[in-house]
Design a protein around this motif. Structure first.
Motif, PDB file in Angstrom:
ATOM      1  N   ASP A  22      39.825  42.364  39.716  1.00  0.00           N
ATOM      2  CA  ASP A  22      40.774  43.478  39.846  1.00  0.00           C
ATOM      3  C   ASP A  22      40.111  44.768  40.312  1.00  0.00           C
ATOM      4  OD1 ASP A  22      42.776  41.815  38.960  1.00  0.00           O
ATOM      5  OD2 ASP A  22      42.468  42.331  36.850  1.00  0.00           O
ATOM      6  N   ASN A  23      38.801  44.760  40.546  1.00  0.00           N
ATOM      7  CA  ASN A  23      38.120  46.004  40.905  1.00  0.00           C
ATOM      8  C   ASN A  23      37.110  45.842  42.037  1.00  0.00           C
ATOM      9  OD1 ASN A  23      39.125  47.754  38.559  1.00  0.00           O
ATOM     10  ND2 ASN A  23      38.198  46.047  37.464  1.00  0.00           N
ATOM     11  N   LEU A  24      37.084  44.685  42.689  1.00  0.00           N
ATOM     12  CA  LEU A  24      36.068  44.423  43.702  1.00  0.00           C
ATOM     13  C   LEU A  24      36.619  44.715  45.096  1.00  0.00           C
ATOM     14  CD1 LEU A  24      33.206  43.416  44.221  1.00  0.00           C
ATOM     15  CD2 LEU A  24      34.135  41.095  44.406  1.00  0.00           C
ATOM     16  N   TYR A  25      35.965  45.630  45.804  1.00  0.00           N
ATOM     17  CA  TYR A  25      36.352  46.007  47.167  1.00  0.00           C
ATOM     18  C   TYR A  25      35.187  45.716  48.113  1.00  0.00           C
ATOM     19  CZ  TYR A  25      40.423  48.515  45.360  1.00  0.00           C
ATOM     20  OH  TYR A  25      41.619  48.830  44.761  1.00  0.00           O
ATOM     21  N   LEU A  26      35.534  45.342  49.323  1.00  0.00           N
ATOM     22  CA  LEU A  26      34.551  45.103  50.368  1.00  0.00           C
ATOM     23  C   LEU A  26      34.626  46.253  51.365  1.00  0.00           C
ATOM     24  CD1 LEU A  26      32.451  43.303  51.786  1.00  0.00           C
ATOM     25  CD2 LEU A  26      34.342  42.170  52.951  1.00  0.00           C
ATOM     26  N   LEU A  27      33.506  46.992  51.536  1.00  0.00           N
ATOM     27  CA  LEU A  27      33.440  48.124  52.452  1.00  0.00           C
ATOM     28  C   LEU A  27      32.782  47.677  53.754  1.00  0.00           C
ATOM     29  CD1 LEU A  27      33.994  49.518  49.713  1.00  0.00           C
ATOM     30  CD2 LEU A  27      32.566  51.421  50.499  1.00  0.00           C
ATOM     31  N   GLN A  28      33.472  47.888  54.859  1.00  0.00           N
ATOM     32  CA  GLN A  28      32.956  47.552  56.177  1.00  0.00           C
ATOM     33  C   GLN A  28      32.731  48.830  56.980  1.00  0.00           C
ATOM     34  OE1 GLN A  28      36.115  45.027  57.620  1.00  0.00           O
ATOM     35  NE2 GLN A  28      35.177  43.165  56.797  1.00  0.00           N
ATOM     36  N   TYR A  29      31.692  48.807  57.821  1.00  0.00           N
ATOM     37  CA  TYR A  29      31.367  49.934  58.702  1.00  0.00           C
ATOM     38  C   TYR A  29      31.388  49.423  60.144  1.00  0.00           C
ATOM     39  CZ  TYR A  29      29.915  52.446  54.500  1.00  0.00           C
ATOM     40  OH  TYR A  29      29.891  53.059  53.273  1.00  0.00           O
ATOM     41  N   LYS A 107      42.768  50.508  55.829  1.00  0.00           N
ATOM     42  CA  LYS A 107      42.963  49.115  55.412  1.00  0.00           C
ATOM     43  C   LYS A 107      43.279  48.257  56.630  1.00  0.00           C
ATOM     44  CE  LYS A 107      46.058  49.847  52.220  1.00  0.00           C
ATOM     45  NZ  LYS A 107      47.012  49.557  51.120  1.00  0.00           N
ATOM     46  N   PRO A 108      42.323  47.474  57.121  1.00  0.00           N
ATOM     47  CA  PRO A 108      42.611  46.587  58.259  1.00  0.00           C
ATOM     48  C   PRO A 108      43.434  45.375  57.873  1.00  0.00           C
ATOM     49  CG  PRO A 108      40.371  46.236  57.512  1.00  0.00           C
ATOM     50  CD  PRO A 108      40.925  47.366  56.679  1.00  0.00           C
ATOM     51  N   ALA A 127      32.055  32.440  43.179  1.00  0.00           N
ATOM     52  CA  ALA A 127      33.058  33.114  44.006  1.00  0.00           C
ATOM     53  C   ALA A 127      33.891  34.060  43.152  1.00  0.00           C
ATOM     54  CB  ALA A 127      33.966  32.101  44.697  1.00  0.00           C
ATOM     55  N   THR A 128      34.164  35.257  43.695  1.00  0.00           N
ATOM     56  CA  THR A 128      34.993  36.272  43.039  1.00  0.00           C
ATOM     57  C   THR A 128      36.072  36.730  44.008  1.00  0.00           C
ATOM     58  OG1 THR A 128      33.100  37.032  41.734  1.00  0.00           O
ATOM     59  CG2 THR A 128      35.018  38.497  41.863  1.00  0.00           C
ATOM     60  N   PRO A 129      37.355  36.674  43.636  1.00  0.00           N
ATOM     61  CA  PRO A 129      38.416  37.161  44.524  1.00  0.00           C
ATOM     62  C   PRO A 129      38.293  38.665  44.770  1.00  0.00           C
ATOM     63  CG  PRO A 129      39.316  35.791  42.766  1.00  0.00           C
ATOM     64  CD  PRO A 129      37.888  36.069  42.407  1.00  0.00           C
ATOM     65  N   LEU A 130      38.728  39.092  45.947  1.00  0.00           N
ATOM     66  CA  LEU A 130      38.664  40.493  46.326  1.00  0.00           C
ATOM     67  C   LEU A 130      39.956  41.215  45.973  1.00  0.00           C
ATOM     68  CD1 LEU A 130      36.933  40.357  49.830  1.00  0.00           C
ATOM     69  CD2 LEU A 130      36.034  41.466  47.783  1.00  0.00           C
ATOM     70  N   LYS A 131      39.826  42.479  45.582  1.00  0.00           N
ATOM     71  CA  LYS A 131      40.993  43.329  45.359  1.00  0.00           C
ATOM     72  C   LYS A 131      41.447  43.990  46.653  1.00  0.00           C
ATOM     73  CE  LYS A 131      43.979  45.737  42.972  1.00  0.00           C
ATOM     74  NZ  LYS A 131      45.158  45.129  42.346  1.00  0.00           N
ATOM     75  N   GLY A 132      40.487  44.298  47.542  1.00  0.00           N
ATOM     76  CA  GLY A 132      40.844  44.931  48.802  1.00  0.00           C
ATOM     77  C   GLY A 132      39.674  44.941  49.771  1.00  0.00           C
ATOM     78  N   ILE A 133      40.010  45.072  51.056  1.00  0.00           N
ATOM     79  CA  ILE A 133      39.011  45.208  52.125  1.00  0.00           C
ATOM     80  C   ILE A 133      39.328  46.490  52.886  1.00  0.00           C
ATOM     81  CG2 ILE A 133      38.071  44.204  54.237  1.00  0.00           C
ATOM     82  CD1 ILE A 133      38.769  41.463  53.189  1.00  0.00           C
TER      83      ILE A 133
END
Length: 496
Positions: A22-29, A107-108, A127-133
């Motif tokens: 519920d708190n894991l986000y993936l940051l892309q540059y 948010k893409p 494996a951990t589900p993502l909350k957002g990318i």
């Protein structure tokens, strides 16, 4: 496996961890160059908007580097805040020079339910589900401040120059807002202006940034590992229990039912029910849906399609005759569920009552023979051939070589004891309706014969005089004195 050319080399166990789900986000540059070292950069400020899932990060610039243009940095800082900055206004750059660069997230991808972060260690995948990318892109808010300040100064100068002039009168048009219904409200809430306003109204929340070498960051990274492997890493008892279930239950835990129902319902055609919605229906409603969708189906296939695999076959057999008919060992839906009251056919708009009668007759004919001809059914049912084809396509298939229709499934005579009893009751049901269908055939035959006779009379009456013989039930009738022979005679026919 021994005969395959591609053998299994290694099996890797996969473990699911939901501690950070519920708190894991993936940051892309996406716009970062290969030479940029943002990963090792020093973060001076970090803010988030939890509701709109926005992140803003300020990275410090090395102003002491030989590659840094100090003069240009001071010019940018001065242009952003101006020479006479208000003391109550927060400065863009505290040191008086451009000492940071800011990144703002977008948010893409809206739906990230199919993405996970996986860690491979000691031959295991965690494996951990993502909350957002989110995609981090550099923002240039200091240029916006410079433009706003320049416009404000120009407006102040114009007001000072024209202060003594008389203000011109301008015409004002008053518009009243029209009442907003539900459709307009939903359309307004999806507009760009509305979404931008909502994002702007949510305040920024300052957060703590922990360097990746810190103990706090290491503690959070340990939560990416599932505790079911005995390694002592993070994880909860719920993660362990999630791995000790049956495959069907495990898929239910992985897939969100609410999101799946909402996404599938928008894609499915009308009158089609997804599997998750099927589970929420009663057993008799489930049987209606299965029979209507499957067209022709065996009893064993019905048991396999039911969401509850533990339900007894006796309970299903008690309810099946209420929604379906047994035709040569296969089940079909009753006509009232295919053509409900008030509906019409899709081709010529034939009322549902006539379509049900025609379908019942076709199913009755399939109980007597294996093959039916469409033109014969059209004559008996008095329906257009398009409607007859629509009914036949729902329960039968066409044999192009013989130009006849057969049931979709071959006859199935392998019944159990309970099924045999139902089969006998179904046969009695069709036998009871045989008189009704026989009367319909006789009426159709009589009407057809009557039409043929009228047409024959019209054709024969158009010639004026007629030369021929008169036939009786026993032979040919001849005038008196000419018994045993046939003579020509003239008979005047009136056009009336």
């Amino acid at each position: 496996m021994e005969d395959e050319d591609d053998p299994v080399v290694e099996e890797i166990p996969v473990h699911l961890s939901k501690t950070l789900a519920d708190n894991l986000y993936l940051l892309q540059y996406p716009v970062k160059s290969a030479s940029t070292t943002i990963d090792d950069g020093r973060v001076v400020n970090c803010c988030v908007k939890p509701i709109n899932q926005q992140i803003k990060i300020d990275y410090a610039l090395d102003t002491a580097s030989s590659n840094y243009d100090a003069f240009k940095g001071e010019q940018l800082a001065l242009a952003a805040d101006g020479k006479h900055r208000d003391k109550n206004q927060k400065p863009t750059f505290r040191t008086g020079t451009m000492d940071k660069q800011s990144f703002l997230s977008t948010k893409p991808i809206e739906d990230v339910s199919r993405y996970m972060v996986c860690v491979l260690q000691e031959g295991e995948i965690h494996a951990t589900p993502l909350k957002g990318i989110v995609s981090m892109r550099q923002m240039f808010s200091y240029f916006d401040k410079q433009d706003q300040r320049t416009k404000a100064e120009q407006k102040a100068e114009q007001d000072a120059d024209g202060g003594g002039e008389e203000e011109e009168l301008t015409q004002v048009t008053v518009k009243f807002a029209r009442p907003e219904n539900e459709k307009l409200r939903k359309a307004r809430e999806k507009s760009f202006n509305y979404l931008s306003k909502i994002e702007a109204e949510e305040p920024w929340c300052e957060t703590f940034w922990h360097e990746k070498q810190s103990s706090a960051a290491e503690h959070e990274r340990q939560k990416l590992f599932c505790g079911a492997t005995g390694t002592g890493r993070g994880g909860t008892s719920a993660d362990v229990a999630a791995l000790n279930v049956r495959p069907v239950e495990y898929m239910d835990l992985l897939i969100s039912k609410e999101k799946t129902d909402r996404n599938i319902d928008s894609l499915l055609p009308s009158r089609v029910v997804c599997l998750h919605k099927l589970k929420q229906l009663t057993l008799i409603e489930q049987l209606k849906v299965i029979l209507a969708d499957a067209k022709v189906i065996t009893f064993s296939q019905i048991l396999e399609l039911l969401p509850d695999r533990n339900i007894s076959s006796e309970k299903v057999l008690r309810l099946l005759p209420q929604v379906g008919w047994l035709i040569r060992g296969n089940w079909v839906a009753q006509s009232e569920f295919i053509y409900p009251e008030g509906s019409v056919s899709g081709t010529n708009g034939i009322p549902a009552e006539q379509m049900r009668k025609a379908r019942d007759y076709i199913l009755f004919r399939f109980t007597k023979c294996d093959k039916l001809e469409r033109h014969h059914l059209a004559i008996i049912t008095q329906l257009p051939v398009e409607e007859i084809r629509e009914i036949l396509c729902s329960v039968a298939r066409l044999n192009p070589a013989e130009r006849c229709w057969s049931l979709l499934l071959p006859p199935n005579e392998n019944f159990g004891v309970d099924e045999q009893e139902i089969s006998e009751r179904q046969n009695a049901f069709w036998t009871a309706r045989a008189d009704k269908f026989g009367e319909m055939e006789r009426n159709t035959h009589a009407a057809t014969t009557k039409r043929v006779r009228k047409r024959s009379q019209r054709d024969s009456g158009s010639g004026g005089a007629f030369l021929g013989t008169v036939a009786s039930n026993t032979g040919l009738a001849s005038p008196a004195g000419n018994a045993g022979g046939t003579i020509p005679f003239n008979r005047q026919l009136s056009n009336g």
